[in-house]
Scaffold this active site. Structure first.
Site, mmCIF file in Angstrom:
data_model
loop_
_atom_site.group_PDB
_atom_site.id
_atom_site.type_symbol
_atom_site.label_atom_id
_atom_site.label_comp_id
_atom_site.label_asym_id
_atom_site.label_seq_id
_atom_site.Cartn_x
_atom_site.Cartn_y
_atom_site.Cartn_z
ATOM 1 C CG ASP A 106 38.965 33.691 33.730
ATOM 2 O OD1 ASP A 106 38.711 32.714 34.466
ATOM 3 O OD2 ASP A 106 39.067 34.862 34.157
ATOM 4 C CG HIS B 287 39.643 37.993 36.079
ATOM 5 N ND1 HIS B 287 38.764 37.003 36.494
ATOM 6 C CD2 HIS B 287 39.365 39.094 36.819
ATOM 7 C CE1 HIS B 287 37.992 37.493 37.452
ATOM 8 N NE2 HIS B 287 38.331 38.756 37.673
ATOM 9 C CG ASP C 89 35.783 34.555 35.571
ATOM 10 O OD1 ASP C 89 35.856 34.319 34.350
ATOM 11 O OD2 ASP C 89 36.782 34.675 36.302
ATOM 12 C CG HIS D 280 45.329 35.451 37.103
ATOM 13 N ND1 HIS D 280 45.188 36.431 36.142
ATOM 14 C CD2 HIS D 280 44.077 35.179 37.558
ATOM 15 C CE1 HIS D 280 43.893 36.735 36.023
ATOM 16 N NE2 HIS D 280 43.202 35.986 36.873
#
Ligand SMILES: [Zn+2]
Length: 308
Positions: free
Chosen positions: A162, A164, A245, A125
């Site tokens: 991931d 996200h 995740d 991120h």
């Protein structure tokens, strides 16, 4: 296959507030499972501290110095609602970068076929000038640039599974055709980027997944979007932003993958690494917040890396 594992006790000293999902216990859970007998053959190496200059491959100096200045002498300092610094966070982040770069050295020098880095804080991120989403510096992006600068890699692919979207990695390589960024992620979900139409200069491949989908949609996305892009790009190195995740037990998202999906996806990327990049594959831990889901998924991932 020779598979190397980098980790370091300093990663446990990057502290977050009570109840924060990105916590030291994540690495303890991974360490416990990788201490089991099936992983005896892993080539375990303590992660080296990173070279600060390599952060500047990706992040401008004023931003880097700003993070350094914010590191508190005691207690915790919040960068935003999610992203926290504690007294050892700088050293942990620098050692996460050190491990990622060392992993690149290892696969180019053939000390290892592939490498898994179990580190914190995560990185995908972190944009050029913004630390966010538990991430300070973009480990995968720095490692990609390091491969280009130190080892002459012309094309580096980053595959991010991931749950996200890796907004940071996309931001960093948005107009750079020498790096392919492919991401599967839940949408809508934090951070909100990652629509199919975000394609950079043709080097960004986003494959968003709807909430409550699972194995079939994920594997379809890898097969129909990610693998063809890799074949077309023919990378000299594949880096995995390995977040776990999207596991069905994870509390932060609603994608229902199992360990078998991570095993399968690892195999697919190893196959592409064999085809295009002399097996060179570096896997960097990103998210994964259910301790059991994380530990079992990492076990499946690393088992596949070792098997070939
Ligand atoms: Zn994540």
């Amino acid at each position: 296959m020779t598979t190397r594992l980098y980790t370091h006790p300093i990663y446990l000293e990057h502290l977050t507030p009570a109840g924060h999902p990105e916590r030291p216990d994540r690495l303890r859970a991974i360490q416990r499972v990788l201490d089991d007998e099936p992983f005896e053959r892993l080539d375990r190496v303590e992660a080296p501290e990173g070279d600060e200059q390599t952060i500047l491959y990706v992040h401008p100096e004023p931003f880097v110095e700003g993070i350094r200045r914010q590191v508190p002498e005691e207690g915790m300092e919040r960068i935003d609602g999610d992203t926290v610094l504690s007294p050892k966070s700088w050293q942990a982040a620098l050692t996460a970068i050190g491990a990622a770069n060392a992993a690149v050295d290892d696969v180019f020098s053939k000390k290892a076929d592939n490498v898994f880095v179990a580190s914190r804080p995560p990185g995908h991120h972190a944009e050029k000038t913004t630390a966010m989403g538990f991430c300070l510096f973009n480990n995968a992006a720095i490692a990609a640039r390091y491969a280009q600068k130190k080892h002459g890699a012309e094309r580096v692919a980053i595959v991010d599974w991931d749950v996200h979207h890796g907004n940071g990695t996309q931001d960093i390589f948005w107009d750079d055709p020498s790096v392919l960024y492919c991401s599967t992620h839940q949408m809508p979900l934090f951070p909100g980027t990652g629509a199919k139409g975000e394609t950079g200069v043709g080097n960004i491949v986003n494959a968003p997944l709807s909430p409550d989908t699972g194995s079939d949609h994920f594997r379809d996305a890898i097969r129909s979007r990610v693998l063809p892009a890799l074949d077309n790009f023919a990378p000299d190195l594949i880096i995995i932003s390995a977040g776990f995740d999207a596991h069905h037990r994870d509390p932060l998202a609603e994608i229902n993958l199992t360990e078998a999906d991570f095993d399968w996806a690892t195999g697919q990327l190893m196959d592409r690494a064999a085809r295009h990049s002399s097996n060179r594959l570096v896997s960097l831990l990103e998210g994964g917040y259910d301790l059991q889901g994380l530990a079992f998924s990492v076990a499946a991932h690393v088992t596949r890396l070792m098997k070939g």
